[in-house]
Design an enzyme around this catalytic site. Structure first.
Site, PDB file in Angstrom:
ATOM      1  N   TRP A 188       0.793  -1.097   0.254  1.00 24.34           N
ATOM      2  CA  TRP A 188      -0.372  -0.301   0.114  1.00 24.34           C
ATOM      3  C   TRP A 188       0.926   1.328   0.222  1.00 24.34           C
ATOM      4  O   TRP A 188       1.893   0.891   0.883  1.00 24.34           O
ATOM      5  CB  TRP A 188      -1.054  -0.083   0.847  1.00 24.34           C
ATOM      6  CG  TRP A 188      -1.892   1.310   1.549  1.00 24.34           C
ATOM      7  CD1 TRP A 188      -2.606   1.470   0.386  1.00 24.34           C
ATOM      8  CD2 TRP A 188      -1.610   2.581   2.479  1.00 24.34           C
ATOM      9  NE1 TRP A 188      -2.984   3.467   1.235  1.00 24.34           N
ATOM     10  CE2 TRP A 188      -2.586   3.180   1.887  1.00 24.34           C
ATOM     11  CE3 TRP A 188      -0.500   2.798   2.924  1.00 24.34           C
ATOM     12  CZ2 TRP A 188      -2.185   4.464   2.185  1.00 24.34           C
ATOM     13  CZ3 TRP A 188      -0.050   3.831   3.294  1.00 24.34           C
ATOM     14  CH2 TRP A 188      -1.504   4.843   3.269  1.00 24.34           C
ATOM     15  N   GLU A 229      -2.579  -3.043  -3.252  1.00 27.31           N
ATOM     16  CA  GLU A 229      -4.860  -2.071  -1.847  1.00 27.31           C
ATOM     17  C   GLU A 229      -4.590  -0.666  -2.171  1.00 27.31           C
ATOM     18  O   GLU A 229      -3.799  -0.169  -2.161  1.00 27.31           O
ATOM     19  CB  GLU A 229      -3.777  -2.359  -0.109  1.00 27.31           C
ATOM     20  CG  GLU A 229      -5.025  -1.622   0.165  1.00 27.31           C
ATOM     21  CD  GLU A 229      -5.100  -2.095   2.083  1.00 27.31           C
ATOM     22  OE1 GLU A 229      -3.628  -1.701   2.765  1.00 27.31           O
ATOM     23  OE2 GLU A 229      -5.300  -1.420   2.804  1.00 27.31           O
ATOM     24  N   LYS A 231      -7.463   2.941  -2.538  1.00 28.05           N
ATOM     25  CA  LYS A 231      -7.621   3.675  -1.925  1.00 28.05           C
ATOM     26  C   LYS A 231      -8.176   4.808  -2.371  1.00 28.05           C
ATOM     27  O   LYS A 231      -7.678   4.996  -3.500  1.00 28.05           O
ATOM     28  CB  LYS A 231      -6.509   4.483  -0.834  1.00 28.05           C
ATOM     29  CG  LYS A 231      -6.986   5.250   0.116  1.00 28.05           C
ATOM     30  CD  LYS A 231      -5.857   5.159   1.420  1.00 28.05           C
ATOM     31  CE  LYS A 231      -6.418   6.209   2.668  1.00 28.05           C
ATOM     32  NZ  LYS A 231      -5.866   5.857   3.427  1.00 28.05           N
ATOM     33  N   ASP A 262      -9.739  -2.951   0.955  1.00 31.29           N
ATOM     34  CA  ASP A 262      -9.746  -2.342   2.991  1.00 31.29           C
ATOM     35  C   ASP A 262     -11.301  -1.463   2.889  1.00 31.29           C
ATOM     36  O   ASP A 262     -11.231  -0.891   1.610  1.00 31.29           O
ATOM     37  CB  ASP A 262      -8.836  -1.668   2.807  1.00 31.29           C
ATOM     38  CG  ASP A 262      -9.065  -0.649   4.334  1.00 31.29           C
ATOM     39  OD1 ASP A 262     -10.014  -0.073   4.467  1.00 31.29           O
ATOM     40  OD2 ASP A 262      -7.567  -0.675   4.725  1.00 31.29           O
ATOM     41  N   HIS A 265     -11.488   1.977   2.141  1.00 32.47           N
ATOM     42  CA  HIS A 265     -11.207   2.412   1.263  1.00 32.47           C
ATOM     43  C   HIS A 265     -12.227   2.904  -0.211  1.00 32.47           C
ATOM     44  O   HIS A 265     -11.868   2.795  -1.179  1.00 32.47           O
ATOM     45  CB  HIS A 265      -9.721   1.562   0.578  1.00 32.47           C
ATOM     46  CG  HIS A 265      -8.886   1.665   2.019  1.00 32.47           C
ATOM     47  ND1 HIS A 265      -6.787   1.220   1.264  1.00 32.47           N
ATOM     48  CD2 HIS A 265      -8.899   2.195   2.968  1.00 32.47           C
ATOM     49  CE1 HIS A 265      -6.975   1.538   2.345  1.00 32.47           C
ATOM     50  NE2 HIS A 265      -6.640   1.865   3.331  1.00 32.47           N
ATOM     51  N   HIS A 289      -8.405  -6.494   4.376  1.00 34.65           N
ATOM     52  CA  HIS A 289      -8.661  -5.376   5.818  1.00 34.65           C
ATOM     53  C   HIS A 289      -9.827  -5.304   6.203  1.00 34.65           C
ATOM     54  O   HIS A 289     -10.299  -4.213   6.041  1.00 34.65           O
ATOM     55  CB  HIS A 289      -7.656  -4.503   5.033  1.00 34.65           C
ATOM     56  CG  HIS A 289      -5.803  -4.218   5.523  1.00 34.65           C
ATOM     57  ND1 HIS A 289      -4.965  -3.033   4.736  1.00 34.65           N
ATOM     58  CD2 HIS A 289      -5.307  -5.633   5.674  1.00 34.65           C
ATOM     59  CE1 HIS A 289      -4.046  -3.934   5.187  1.00 34.65           C
ATOM     60  NE2 HIS A 289      -3.526  -5.316   4.969  1.00 34.65           N
ATOM     61  N   ASP A 297     -11.685   7.250   6.265  1.00 40.26           N
ATOM     62  CA  ASP A 297     -11.414   5.676   6.912  1.00 40.26           C
ATOM     63  C   ASP A 297     -11.372   5.978   7.835  1.00 40.26           C
ATOM     64  O   ASP A 297      -9.539   6.497   8.348  1.00 40.26           O
ATOM     65  CB  ASP A 297     -10.072   6.291   5.520  1.00 40.26           C
ATOM     66  CG  ASP A 297      -9.691   4.912   5.710  1.00 40.26           C
ATOM     67  OD1 ASP A 297      -9.698   4.132   6.165  1.00 40.26           O
ATOM     68  OD2 ASP A 297      -7.949   4.438   5.137  1.00 40.26           O
ATOM     69  N   ASP A 299     -10.560   4.134  10.808  1.00 37.45           N
ATOM     70  CA  ASP A 299      -9.919   2.678  11.441  1.00 37.45           C
ATOM     71  C   ASP A 299     -10.106   2.488  12.488  1.00 37.45           C
ATOM     72  O   ASP A 299      -9.549   2.214  13.610  1.00 37.45           O
ATOM     73  CB  ASP A 299      -8.115   2.585  11.081  1.00 37.45           C
ATOM     74  CG  ASP A 299      -7.709   2.118   9.211  1.00 37.45           C
ATOM     75  OD1 ASP A 299      -8.177   1.338   9.014  1.00 37.45           O
ATOM     76  OD2 ASP A 299      -7.239   3.792   9.339  1.00 37.45           O
ATOM     77  N   ASP A 329      -7.327  -4.489  10.155  1.00 38.01           N
ATOM     78  CA  ASP A 329      -6.345  -3.098  10.511  1.00 38.01           C
ATOM     79  C   ASP A 329      -7.469  -1.604  10.358  1.00 38.01           C
ATOM     80  O   ASP A 329      -7.736  -1.557   9.840  1.00 38.01           O
ATOM     81  CB  ASP A 329      -6.504  -2.696   8.151  1.00 38.01           C
ATOM     82  CG  ASP A 329      -5.542  -1.589   8.226  1.00 38.01           C
ATOM     83  OD1 ASP A 329      -4.799  -0.937   9.105  1.00 38.01           O
ATOM     84  OD2 ASP A 329      -5.529  -0.517   6.699  1.00 38.01           O
TER      85      ASP A 329
HETATM   86  C1  RNT Z   1      -3.957   2.441   4.915  1.00 38.47           C
HETATM   87  C2  RNT Z   1      -3.999   1.086   4.488  1.00 38.47           C
HETATM   88  C3  RNT Z   1      -2.853   0.440   5.032  1.00 38.47           C
HETATM   89  C4  RNT Z   1      -2.628   1.319   6.187  1.00 38.47           C
HETATM   90  C5  RNT Z   1      -1.469  -0.140   7.254  1.00 38.47           C
HETATM   91  C6  RNT Z   1      -0.370   0.437   7.745  1.00 38.47           C
HETATM   92  O1  RNT Z   1      -4.804   3.011   4.440  1.00 38.47           O
HETATM   93  O2  RNT Z   1      -5.055   1.289   4.970  1.00 38.47           O
HETATM   94  O3  RNT Z   1      -3.221  -1.180   5.247  1.00 38.47           O
HETATM   95  O4  RNT Z   1      -3.382   0.969   7.387  1.00 38.47           O
HETATM   96  O5  RNT Z   1      -0.634  -0.868   5.767  1.00 38.47           O
HETATM   97 ZN    ZN Z   2      -5.635  -1.241   4.709  1.00 35.74          ZN
END
Ligand code: RNT
Ligand code: ZN
Length: 421
Positions: A188, A229, A231, A262, A265, A289, A297, A299, A329
Site C-alpha cells: 500500500w 491495496e 484506496k 480494505d 477505502h 483489511h 477511513d 480505522d 486494519d
Molecule cells: C492505509 C492502508 C494501509 C495501512 C497499513 C498500516 O490507508 O489501509 O493498509 O493502514 O498498512
Molecule cells: Zn488497509
C-alpha cells in the site's frame, strides 16, 4: 458465567439451529478455517522500531488518542501480542509492517532491510505456532514527504521505494519458507494529490513501472503471495489517489496478484462484501483489511456491523474461505489498545460464526423460486437466533474467556503491565 450454564444454553441453541437444518458442532469445527492475520500496529499506533518512540507520520493515515500503555519496545509488543492471542479463540497469524524490524538500535534505512532484521519475529511466530504476513512501509519517512513514493517522478525517490519493495518481497518469501505457510505481502502506498492534478497519467505510468520492477522476481506461491491495496482518498490526498481501485484491480488481474480490499477505502455506500465474488471471478485470491470507517477511513475498532457481516457471509456462502486471506486494519489510540485488539478481532470472528450458522441452502431455494418475502423473513429471523450461546460455547471449548470475561483479564493486564510503561 458457570460452565454448566454455557453448556446448557448451547444445547438449547443447538436444537434451535438444528430445526433450521444447521449443525452447530460443524459450524464450530469450520471456525478452524477462519484464520485472522493480526495487524501488529494496533499495539503502538503504527509507530515501529526504527527510532525510539517513532510515530506514524505522513501517508494520509492517522491515529488519534494518547491512551497510556502503548508498546515502546519489541519485548512489550510481543508481550501484548501474546496477551491478545491468549484471549482469542481459534488460530491467528501475525501481520508485520517492515518498520517493526529488530534493528538492535542500529539505523537501518528502508532500502537496507534484510531478513536478519526479521528473524526474531519469524522465531517468535514459530514459537507461537502461527504464520506470518508482511508489508512494505511506504510512509513515515522523509522519502515519502513529497506525497509520492513508487509513483514519484523523482528517480531518486522512486528507486528508493522500489528497492524497499524488492527487499520486502524477498524477506516475505524467506518468512514463508521458514514457517512453511505462504506469507502474504501487501503493498500500500499513500501516493496522491491534495488538489486537482493535471498529470494523473504520469504518476500512474510511474507506479506501474515501479511495481513491474519491484515484482520482477517471482517467488513460489508456497512461500509468498503479493497483494496490492487500493484506496479512495487520504488526508492531504483528497483529490486523487494514484493507486486507485481501478488501477490495482487491473494490475492484479493482469499480473496474477491478490487484490487487497480494505473496507475503509471505498465510497461510503460501496460494500466490500459485494466485491468479493466480483473480484474472485478474475483473481485467484483476495486479501481483506477488515476495519470500521466512520465518515472517513478512520480505522475504528471493528464491531459486529452489517458491513463486516456481509463480508463474512459472502465468503461463507460462496465457500471462498480458501481464496480469501483475512487481515485486520484498525488502530485506535484512544482506548486500551489490547482491549481494542481483542474486541475488534472477536467481532470479525463472530461475523464468520454467524455466517456459518445460516441456512444458506434454504435461502437460496427461496431465492430461486422467487419467494422473496420468505427470504427476507428468514434473514430477519436469523438475526435473533441464539448465536451468542454458540459463540460462548466455542470460546469455552477453546479455553479462552467467555463473553465479557475478557474485559476483566484486560483490566488486570493494564494494572500489572500497561500502567507501568
Ligand atoms: C492505509 C492502508 C494501509 C495501512 C497499513 C498500516 O490507508 O489501509 O493498509 O493502514 O498498512
Ligand atoms: Zn488497509
Amino acid at each position: 458465567m458457570a460452565n454448566e450454564i454455557i453448556e446448557r444454553a448451547y444445547e438449547v441453541a443447538k436444537e434451535q439451529y438444528a430445526a433450521l437444518g444447521i449443525d452447530t458442532d460443524k459450524a464450530i469445527e469450520k471456525m478452524k478455517e477462519v484464520v485472522i492475520s493480526l495487524h501488529c500496529w494496533q499495539t503502538d499506533d503504527v509507530g515501529g522500531f526504527e527510532t525510539p518512540d517513532a510515530e506514524l507520520s505522513g501517508g494520509g493515515i492517522q491515529t488519534t488518542g494518547n491512551y497510556p500503555g502503548k508498546a515502546h519496545t519489541m519485548e512489550q509488543m510481543r508481550a501484548d501480542l501474546e496477551k491478545v492471542l491468549s484471549l482469542l479463540p481459534g488460530k491467528q497469524r501475525l501481520n508485520l509492517h517492515a518498520i517493526y524490524g529488530d534493528f538492535q538500535g542500529e539505523k537501518v534505512d528502508r532500502d537496507q532491510i534484510e531478513i536478519k532484521h526479521y528473524q526474531s519475529w519469524i522465531d517468535w511466530c514459530k514459537k507461537q505456532g502461527i504464520g506470518m504476513d508482511f508489508n512494505a512501509s511506504c510512509f513515515s519517512h522523509p522519502m515519502a514527504d513529497s506525497g509520492f513514493t513508487l509513483s514519484s517522478k523523482n528517480e531518486e525517490i522512486r528507486s528508493f521505494w522500489v528497492e524497499h519493495l524488492k527487499r520486502c518481497r524477498e524477506i516475505s518469501a524467506e518468512i514463508g519458507k521458514q514457517l512453511g505457510t505462504p506469507c502474504v505481502h501487501n503493498t500500500w502506498i499513500p501516493d496522491g494529490a491534495k488538489d486537482t492534478p493535471v498529470d494523473r497519467n504520469g504518476h500512474r505510468v510511474q507506479l506501474k513501472k515501479s511495481l513491474d520492477e519491484a515484482m520482477a522476481t517471482d517467488y513460489p506461491k508456497s512461500q509468498m503471495k503479493d497483494a496490492v491495496e487500493s484506496k479512495l482518498f487520504g488526508i492531504g490526498a483528497e483529490s486523487m489517489t494514484v493507486g486507485s481501485h481501478d488501477f490495482y484491480l487491473g494490475y492484479a488481474i493482469k499480473n496474477n496478484k491478490l487484490i487487497c480490499l480494505d473496507n475503509g477505502h471505498f465510497h461510503p455506500t460501496e460494500q466490500v462484501g459485494d466485491k468479493i465474488s466480483a473480484c474472485l471471478q478474475f483473481v485467484d485470491e483476495v486479501l481483506l483489511h477488515v476495519t470500521r470507517p466512520i465518515r472517513w477511513d478512520s480505522d475504528h475498532v471493528v464491531t459486529l456491523n452489517e458491513d463486516v457481516q456481509l463480508i463474512a457471509s459472502e465468503i461463507i456462502r460462496s465457500n471462498y474461505l480458501d481464496r480469501v486471506n483475512i487481515g485486520l486494519d484498525f488502530f485506535d489510540a484512544s482506548i486500551n489498545r489490547i482491549g481494542a485488539y481483542v474486541t475488534g478481532t472477536r467481532a470479525a470472528q463472530k461475523a464468520f460464526m454467524i455466517a456459518l450458522l445460516e441456512p444458506t441452502e434454504t435461502l437460496k431455494e427461496y431465492e430461486e423460486e422467487g419467494k422473496n418475502f420468505e427470504r427476507l423473513a428468514l434473514l430477519e429471523e436469523l438475526k435473533t437466533k441464539p448465536f451468542g450461546a454458540v459463540w460462548d460455547y466455542y470460546c469455552l471449548k477453546e479455553g479462552v474467556p467467555v463473553s465479557e470475561a475478557y474485559i476483566a483479564e484486560i483490566q488486570q493486564y493494564e494494572k500489572d503491565v500497561l500502567s507501568k510503561r
